[in-house]
Design a protein around this motif. Structure first.
Motif, PDB file in Angstrom:
ATOM      1  N   ASN A   1     -23.971   6.442   9.750  1.00  0.00           N
ATOM      2  CA  ASN A   1     -23.658   4.917   8.451  1.00  0.00           C
ATOM      3  C   ASN A   1     -24.974   4.396  10.084  1.00  0.00           C
ATOM      4  O   ASN A   1     -24.615   3.467   9.867  1.00  0.00           O
ATOM      5  CB  ASN A   1     -22.982   4.827   8.250  1.00  0.00           C
ATOM      6  CG  ASN A   1     -23.156   4.485   6.797  1.00  0.00           C
ATOM      7  OD1 ASN A   1     -21.990   4.338   6.389  1.00  0.00           O
ATOM      8  ND2 ASN A   1     -24.434   4.870   6.541  1.00  0.00           N
TER       9      ASN A   1
ATOM     10  N   THR B   1     -29.017   4.903   7.702  1.00  0.00           N
ATOM     11  CA  THR B   1     -28.976   4.944   5.951  1.00  0.00           C
ATOM     12  C   THR B   1     -29.928   4.463   4.773  1.00  0.00           C
ATOM     13  O   THR B   1     -30.353   4.627   3.998  1.00  0.00           O
ATOM     14  CB  THR B   1     -27.842   3.887   6.523  1.00  0.00           C
ATOM     15  OG1 THR B   1     -27.204   3.436   6.701  1.00  0.00           O
ATOM     16  CG2 THR B   1     -27.550   2.460   5.270  1.00  0.00           C
TER      17      THR B   1
ATOM     18  N   CYS C   1     -19.372   9.447   4.917  1.00  0.00           N
ATOM     19  CA  CYS C   1     -19.671   7.595   5.920  1.00  0.00           C
ATOM     20  C   CYS C   1     -18.707   8.074   7.129  1.00  0.00           C
ATOM     21  O   CYS C   1     -17.567   7.900   6.493  1.00  0.00           O
ATOM     22  CB  CYS C   1     -19.438   6.410   5.814  1.00  0.00           C
ATOM     23  SG  CYS C   1     -21.436   6.536   4.674  1.00  0.00           S
TER      24      CYS C   1
END
Length: 465
Positions: free
Chosen positions: A361, A366, A378
């Protein structure tokens, strides 16, 4: 009016270099002369991304062209010393920022002076560092050159940093949340946990003339409203990869969004994806910094195996200190997996065969995943990763979170959820549409880019004056 000339100085890590290069390509497409500055170390390890038409000295190397800008007028690559010892040269962590801050200012000042005296090169009119590279702001200030900073978040406007004293590191302050639901400071980058008001990147960023963000208005409206109370100019120009491909196409000249890789990429994985069913593949990549134990790697491996899905797994050679994937796992999943050291991630995420993304992440991952409409599983590690997870998952519903302690049963459960949940897939598709609207003509990011270019042009000297 002379052509504007921006000197782009990214922090020497892949997560900064590639979005900075995307931004530089966009500005170049709109008429800005670009000098892109890498450290000497990184300039050496990414020759496959650069044309080798070079002029080399011990202190610098000038390269014309990279990717879609190869051979085009007005885009040059330069290098400055990395400031690291031989023992530390290979490190790709944020500790490098200390070295660059103390050792790279003089070489950058010399470079700008040389550029300003080079025939055929317009005078430098803007210095554009990324976050964690605040020393170029001081160089620019000394030379009287305007600045813009390419950054993700500023926390000062909410009173988070600097910390009042060192007791705030241990007294529970880091775990508190604001009344507006903002994440706890402990969920945000460790690099803003400072007690010195002059020793934080948010503090340094306020010294720039403008702030550039790889996001779009619809996604971060609340944060942007707070930032604009402090900054005169805030430009949201994301998702950058999408803006490069779609926004430039609107002008009749689409630019590829491929960046410069610090690792050799496996382009053949795309051909493997071509053989897979739509939305059937789990893509796994733990980024350029994450390291893990053999036990953690094994938990991920057996969790993925039990999910029953096909998967593409990008595993850096140094993701663990020794060993690799369990041989029994490789034998069991041979018919439905491909393991590679590194791959062109943005192209992988846009491939129709990819159904979800297992990621730590980081902001680039992202942003790319949201732009592609791919749900996420994640496992955040450090820096911006935990903050991005808090904001994205809670606010927009595009994925699920794994616990810090990796358990194969949870990996299996969450992968199946991300691949099968209609609610998550619908949310991911909705935000993909919002991102596309932002980067198309009249969209917020497209218009902000044009506004940014106009600002750069207005700061260029008039050669007839």
């Amino acid at each position: 009016m002379a052509r504007p000339h921006a000197v782009v100085v990214p922090y020497p890590g892949a997560g900064n270099i590639n979005p900075a290069l995307q931004l530089a390509k966009l500005l170049h497409h709109h008429g800005v002369y670009i000098t892109f500055v890498n450290t000497e170390h990184n300039h050496r390890v990414i020759p496959h991304g650069l044309s080798e038409h070079t002029t080399r000295t011990r202190a610098r190397r000038h390269t014309e062209g990279a990717g879609a800008v190869r051979g085009r007028d007005g885009f040059r690559f330069e290098a400055i010393p990395h400031g690291l010892s031989e023992a530390d040269r290979g490190k790709q962590d944020y500790g490098q920022s200390l070295s660059t801050t103390t050792r790279c200012a003089a070489p950058l000042r010399d470079l700008i002076t040389r550029l300003n005296g080079t025939p055929g090169v317009p005078p430098v009119t803007c210095v554009m560092p990324t976050g964690l590279m605040s020393f170029p702001l001081g160089v620019a200030r000394d030379l009287g050159i305007p600045t813009m900073v390419f950054w993700m978040r500023d926390l000062r406007e909410r009173g988070f940093v600097p910390l009042k004293d060192e007791s705030f590191l241990t007294n529970g302050y880091l775990t508190r949340r604001s009344s507006t639901g903002s994440p706890a400071l402990g969920d945000i980058s460790s690099f803003v946990r400072t007690t010195d008001p002059d020793d934080s990147e948010p503090s340094n960023c306020t010294k720039a003339g403008a702030l550039i963000l790889n996001t779009f208005e619809e996604l971060d409206a609340d944060v942007l409203a707070a930032l604009r109370s402090e900054y005169t100019h805030v430009y949201t120009v994301g998702p950058l990869g999408s803006l490069l491909r779609h926004g430039t196409a609107a002008d009749g000249d689409s630019i590829d969004s491929t960046g410069l890789s610090l690792w050799k990429q496996d382009a053949e994985c795309l051909a493997w994806l071509d053989t897979q069913e739509p939305r059937s593949v789990v893509y796994i990549n733990f980024g350029s910094h994450t390291v893990m134990t053999p036990e953690q790697l094994a938990e991920f491996a057996w969790g993925l195996a039990a999910s029953g899905h096909h998967f593409l797994w990008s595993i850096r050679d140094d993701v663990i200190r020794s060993g690799g994937l369990p041989p029994a796992f490789m034998a069991e999943t041979a018919a439905r997996c491909r393991v590679t050291a590194w791959c062109p991630q943005e192209k992988v995420l846009r491939h129709p065969a990819v159904g979800c993304f297992l990621t730590p992440n980081g902001w680039n991952s992202t942003s790319e995943s949201m732009a592609a409409g791919v749900p996420m599983v994640c496992w955040p590690g450090f820096a911006d990763q935990v903050h991005q997870l808090q904001v994205r998952l809670r606010g927009v519903g595009v994925g699920v979170r794994l616990d810090a302690e990796v358990r194969r049963e949870q990996v299996t459960m969450h992968v199946r959820e991300a691949m099968g949940s209609e609610e998550i897939k619908a949310s991911a598709a909705r935000w993909k549409a919002e991102a596309l609207a932002a980067i198309c003509p009249v969209g917020s990011s497209y218009e902000n880019l044009l506004s940014m270019v106009r600002t750069l042009c207005s700061s260029s000297p008039n050669p007839d004056a």
